[in-house]
Design a protein around this motif. Structure first.
Motif, short mmCIF file in Angstrom:
data_model
loop_
_atom_site.label_atom_id
_atom_site.label_comp_id
_atom_site.label_asym_id
_atom_site.label_seq_id
_atom_site.Cartn_x
_atom_site.Cartn_y
_atom_site.Cartn_z
N LEU A 45 0.88 -1.16 0.08
CA LEU A 45 0.04 0.01 -0.10
C LEU A 45 0.91 1.27 0.09
O LEU A 45 2.00 1.32 0.36
CB LEU A 45 -0.90 0.05 1.22
CG LEU A 45 -2.00 -1.01 1.27
CD1 LEU A 45 -2.71 -0.91 2.60
CD2 LEU A 45 -3.15 -0.73 0.19
N SER A 49 -2.54 5.60 2.28
CA SER A 49 -3.82 4.79 2.48
C SER A 49 -4.46 4.97 3.50
O SER A 49 -3.95 5.08 4.71
CB SER A 49 -3.12 3.17 2.10
OG SER A 49 -2.41 2.85 0.94
N SER A 50 -5.92 4.83 3.56
CA SER A 50 -6.71 4.96 4.57
C SER A 50 -6.75 3.50 5.56
O SER A 50 -6.37 2.74 5.02
CB SER A 50 -8.04 5.34 4.32
OG SER A 50 -8.80 4.14 3.42
N ASP A 52 -9.53 2.03 6.01
CA ASP A 52 -10.52 0.87 4.97
C ASP A 52 -9.54 0.26 4.05
O ASP A 52 -9.83 -0.65 3.90
CB ASP A 52 -11.42 1.73 4.51
CG ASP A 52 -12.42 2.19 5.53
OD1 ASP A 52 -12.76 1.59 6.53
OD2 ASP A 52 -13.19 3.11 5.21
N ASP A 53 -8.82 1.18 3.36
CA ASP A 53 -7.75 0.31 2.46
C ASP A 53 -6.93 -0.79 2.92
O ASP A 53 -6.82 -1.63 2.34
CB ASP A 53 -6.88 1.44 1.88
CG ASP A 53 -7.67 2.54 0.99
OD1 ASP A 53 -8.48 2.35 0.51
OD2 ASP A 53 -7.03 3.73 0.86
N ARG A 56 -9.09 -3.72 3.47
CA ARG A 56 -9.48 -4.35 2.31
C ARG A 56 -8.26 -5.40 1.71
O ARG A 56 -8.39 -6.30 1.16
CB ARG A 56 -10.04 -3.34 1.40
CG ARG A 56 -11.51 -3.23 1.36
CD ARG A 56 -11.82 -2.29 0.15
NE ARG A 56 -11.35 -0.91 -0.19
CZ ARG A 56 -11.73 0.28 0.61
NH1 ARG A 56 -12.91 -0.05 1.22
NH2 ARG A 56 -11.11 1.15 0.31
N GLN A 57 -7.14 -4.49 1.67
CA GLN A 57 -5.94 -5.14 1.20
C GLN A 57 -5.63 -6.29 1.98
O GLN A 57 -4.96 -7.33 1.56
CB GLN A 57 -4.96 -4.15 1.21
CG GLN A 57 -3.70 -4.56 0.43
CD GLN A 57 -3.79 -4.48 -1.34
OE1 GLN A 57 -4.81 -4.61 -1.66
NE2 GLN A 57 -2.64 -4.49 -1.79
#
Length: 246
Positions: A45, A49-50, A52-53, A56-57
């Motif tokens: 990432l 990146s947040s 939430d990112d 998800r990742q």
């Protein structure tokens, strides 16, 4: 026409169905080759990146390298490293610490670039730099991102080394204090034992002293004392031997 709702789960399942064993193995190798102090690298990432990112990742990659689905012998190790990376980036304190180092790396690279551009005689580039437009474009470039990644590694390594040295010093100091405390306790223990032994023999010592006093005041029964010597001159305080007369 209504908005089409994207089913993330369906997309993820479709993606995983297409992923072969080679891709899973490659992902394990990638994770294990990442710089250990940078969790953004483990999750592949960017630094902006947040949370939430991150979630998800993590879900996406963890399913790829999960030991139940990946046959790579180090899949379990990669899966654990990935879980730790997510944990760090979802922890506000840890995340802020890493982003602070990222900010320091950016500032250092920007200062370095400004010094390089000062040597450039092109007034147009200088004006763009002054306005901040050229710098903004450069910071989004692949070249800058690579430099930033390396600089972050350098700073994180330096900070970790400082932290370990400090921890070592603290550990040594704690060890010294414990040793001093143990020695002090041993001294007090011996002192108490001596006092207890001294107190235990008190009656015996008092009795011996009383016996000594009694024996010093009068002679024992049946014992005769030697006669006192007389002096020639009673006015002299010292004892004088008798003088033989011819």
């Amino acid at each position: 026409m209504g908005e089409v709702k994207v089913d993330d789960d369906a997309i993820l399942k479709s993606f995983l169905a297409e992923v072969g064993e080679v891709e899973r193995d490659n992902e394990v190798v990638r994770i294990l080759s990442c710089f250990k102090l940078n969790p953004f690298e483990h999750l592949n990432l960017s630094f902006d990146s947040s949370t939430d990112d991150v979630k998800r990742q993590y879900r996406k990659i963890s399913l790829m390298v999960h030991p139940d689905k990946c046959k790579h012998p180090q899949a379990q190790e990669a899966f654990g490293a990935l879980a730790k990376a997510q944990q760090l980036l979802l922890n506000d304190q840890e995340r802020d610490y890493i982003l602070t180092q990222v900010h320091a790396a950016k500032e250092e690279l920007k200062m370095k670039r400004k010094k390089q551009l000062k040597k450039d005689t092109a007034s147009k580039i200088k004006s763009l730099v002054d306005e901040g437009k050229h710098e903004h474009i450069y910071e989004q470039s692949e070249e800058f991102q690579k430099e930033l990644k390396l600089k972050v590694r350098e700073i994180l390594t330096d900070q970790e080394w400082r932290r370990r040295k400090m921890a070592m010093r603290i550990s040594e100091e704690e060890g010294r204090l414990k040793k001093d405390e143990a020695e002090q306790k041993e001294i007090w223990k011996k002192k108490r034992e001596h006092e207890e032994q001294w107190e235990g023999t008190r009656e015996k010592r008092v009795s011996s002293w009383r016996d000594f006093q009694k024996s010093g005041k009068k002679a024992k029964k049946g014992e005769t004392r030697p006669p006192k010597l007389k002096t020639e001159d009673p006015n002299k305080s010292y004892v004088q031997r008798p003088v033989k007369k011819g």
